[in-house]
Design an enzyme around this catalytic site. Structure first.
Site, short mmCIF file in Angstrom:
data_model
loop_
_atom_site.label_atom_id
_atom_site.label_comp_id
_atom_site.label_asym_id
_atom_site.label_seq_id
_atom_site.Cartn_x
_atom_site.Cartn_y
_atom_site.Cartn_z
N HIS A 44 9.47 3.53 -3.93
CA HIS A 44 8.44 3.28 -5.29
C HIS A 44 7.42 4.53 -5.31
O HIS A 44 6.63 4.65 -4.71
CB HIS A 44 7.75 2.01 -4.72
CG HIS A 44 6.48 1.95 -5.41
ND1 HIS A 44 6.54 1.27 -6.68
CD2 HIS A 44 5.08 2.08 -5.25
CE1 HIS A 44 5.28 1.23 -7.33
NE2 HIS A 44 4.76 1.55 -6.33
N GLY A 55 0.89 -1.31 0.04
CA GLY A 55 0.08 0.07 0.12
C GLY A 55 0.85 1.26 0.14
O GLY A 55 1.71 1.48 0.82
N ASN A 56 0.42 2.14 -0.90
CA ASN A 56 1.39 3.26 -0.97
C ASN A 56 0.90 4.62 0.18
O ASN A 56 -0.01 4.60 0.53
CB ASN A 56 1.16 4.20 -2.27
CG ASN A 56 1.81 3.13 -3.48
OD1 ASN A 56 3.21 2.84 -3.12
ND2 ASN A 56 1.11 2.88 -4.75
N ASP A 109 8.29 -2.81 -10.14
CA ASP A 109 9.29 -1.84 -10.74
C ASP A 109 10.53 -2.78 -11.49
O ASP A 109 10.86 -2.47 -12.52
CB ASP A 109 9.69 -0.78 -9.90
CG ASP A 109 8.68 -0.07 -9.19
OD1 ASP A 109 7.93 0.52 -9.61
OD2 ASP A 109 8.67 -0.12 -7.83
P1 NAI Z 1 -8.24 -1.10 -3.31
O1 NAI Z 1 -8.79 0.26 -3.02
O2 NAI Z 1 -9.16 -1.89 -4.50
O3 NAI Z 1 -8.04 -1.98 -2.23
C1 NAI Z 1 -7.75 -1.54 -0.97
C2 NAI Z 1 -8.42 -2.05 0.18
O4 NAI Z 1 -7.89 -1.64 1.51
C3 NAI Z 1 -9.82 -1.66 0.27
O5 NAI Z 1 -10.70 -2.86 0.25
C4 NAI Z 1 -10.04 -1.04 1.66
O6 NAI Z 1 -11.25 -1.24 2.24
C5 NAI Z 1 -8.84 -1.74 2.50
N1 NAI Z 1 -8.47 -0.81 3.56
C6 NAI Z 1 -8.46 0.75 3.44
N2 NAI Z 1 -8.00 0.88 4.84
C7 NAI Z 1 -7.73 -0.39 5.46
C8 NAI Z 1 -7.17 -0.70 6.84
N3 NAI Z 1 -6.87 0.50 7.69
N4 NAI Z 1 -7.20 -2.03 7.38
C9 NAI Z 1 -7.44 -2.76 6.46
N5 NAI Z 1 -7.92 -2.51 4.98
C10 NAI Z 1 -8.03 -1.48 4.70
O7 NAI Z 1 -6.62 -0.83 -3.58
P2 NAI Z 1 -5.75 -1.55 -4.66
O8 NAI Z 1 -5.87 -1.43 -5.91
O9 NAI Z 1 -5.85 -3.12 -4.06
O10 NAI Z 1 -4.34 -1.04 -4.12
C11 NAI Z 1 -4.00 -1.11 -2.78
C12 NAI Z 1 -2.90 -0.40 -2.51
O11 NAI Z 1 -1.68 -0.72 -3.27
C13 NAI Z 1 -2.91 1.15 -2.95
O12 NAI Z 1 -2.29 2.24 -1.80
C14 NAI Z 1 -1.84 1.20 -4.29
O13 NAI Z 1 -1.36 2.62 -4.45
C15 NAI Z 1 -0.96 0.27 -3.94
N6 NAI Z 1 -0.23 -0.30 -4.99
C16 NAI Z 1 1.12 -0.59 -4.63
C17 NAI Z 1 1.96 -0.85 -5.84
C18 NAI Z 1 3.53 -1.13 -5.40
O14 NAI Z 1 4.37 -1.55 -6.44
N7 NAI Z 1 3.99 -1.16 -4.42
C19 NAI Z 1 1.65 -1.28 -7.13
C20 NAI Z 1 0.36 -1.20 -7.20
C21 NAI Z 1 -0.61 -0.50 -6.23
#
Ligand code: NAI
Length: 326
Positions: free
Chosen positions: A187, A130-131, A159
């Protein structure tokens, strides 16, 4: 049959997790002989959606999947956890400044760090997806003082994988022929994909490509790839991010191949002059469930400037949440 391990996934009802959980349960992450217990964390309003995901996991009848725990309580989710993939994060909302985003996530990752400190296995391996991933990892680490800081990592494997394919396509090779790729730093768009030590089929990559392509096309393409996916798909990368998370954890647990390394955001020990304590992406080798930063690589002026720029960004992120760091 091996003893089952406990794998915590946060944000388990989100889009990355939808591509991730099924592969963990199938054995793609820890091997075909390693049973797993999934401990899934979500925020309360997403628990119904999470229940649906758990039902689908059941419907796959994965032989390795021993149990699924769904919860909105971090202490339950991290209880005795051996592996944690912290995917859930607060996305940037309308009008939200970068600082607001850092703070919103700091609240989430400090609470999760505290919960891990209290209830997780002392050997837990933590990957933050998570970012802003590196700084979220730092926050979790600082809030878990009883755990070894080396247990906390951040994902730059996506990456790294993007770089493998870009270079393989340019040189008419294939990604499995590309070795010793390095992503340095954060990242984010300041990350530095470095080809100076990279080999394509044993030949130095820099001798196979032009400096101009490297500086003007390769580096920006890798740095901006996340934005390009959002533009094309209307959603951020999910399946490729999940794949990279699987790769990161599998490499950490099972090791890097002889003569190669990977890229991981890890706790800086000051190697290559990078400030100690930042979660910075380095070239690392993994053996027996442990990682080590590859030492002794030559750093030219071009590389140094880019490594410092991404280090500066990470130090600024850290300073912006300093009041929340114990
Ligand atoms: P998404 O929005 O589909 O899913 C995120 C989930 O986290 C949601 O279901 C939400 O309810 C849950 N959530 C929010 N706060 C929470 C908490 N305190 N405790 C538990 N769950 C919680 O997002 P997606 O597409 O799955 O992406 C997740 C993260 O990954 C984003 O921050 C995104 O920027 C990051 N990301 C990182 C990459 C990397 O290379 N490091 C690559 C792609 C995305």
């Amino acid at each position: 049959m091996k003893t089952p391990v406990r794998v915590t996934v946060t944000g388990a009802a989100g889009q990355i997790s939808y591509a991730l959980l099924f592969r963990i349960a199938s054995g793609a992450m820890l091997g075909n002989d390693q049973p797993v217990i999934l401990q899934l964390l979500e925020i309360t309003p997403a628990l119904d959606a999470l229940k649906g995901v758990a039902m689908e996991l059941d419907d796959c009848a994965f032989p390795l999947l021993q149990e699924i725990v769904c919860t909105d309580d971090a202490e339950v989710a991290f209880k005795d956890s051996d592996y944690a993939l912290l995917v859930g994060a607060r996305p940037r909302g309308p009008g939200m400044e970068r600082k607001d985003l850092l703070e919103a996530n700091a609240a989430i990752f400090s609470a999760q760090g505290k919960a891990m400190d209290k209830t997780a296995s002392r050997d837990i391996k933590v990957l933050v997806v998570g970012n802003p991933a590196n700084t979220n990892s730092l926050i979790a680490q600082r809030n878990a003082p009883s755990l070894d800081p080396r247990n906390f990592t951040a994902m730059t494997r996506l990456d790294h994988n993007r770089s493998l394919t870009q270079l393989a396509q340019k040189t008419g090779s294939s990604s499995d022929k590309v070795t010793q790729m390095t992503i340095w730093g954060n990242h984010s768009a300041t990350q530095y994909p470095d080809l100076h030590n990279t080999l394509v089929d044993g030949k130095n990559a820099m001798e196979l490509i032009e400096q101009n392509w490297y500086a003007e096309e390769f580096i920006p393409t890798v740095q901006q790839r996340g934005a390009a996916i959002i533009k094309a798909r209307g959603l951020s990368s999910a399946a490729s991010a999940a794949n990279a998370a699987i790769d990161h954890m599998r490499t950490w647990a099972m090791g890097t191949p002889e003569g190669d390394w990977t890229s991981m955001g890890v706790y800086s020990d000051g190697s290559y002059g990078i400030q100690e304590g930042l979660i910075y992406s380095f070239p690392v080798t993994c053996t027996d469930g442990d990682w080590a930063i590859v030492q002794g690589l030559e750093i030219n002026d071009f590389s140094r400037e880019k490594m410092t720029a991404t280090e500066t960004e990470l130090a600024e992120e850290r300073d912006a949440v300093a009041h929340l760091l114990p």
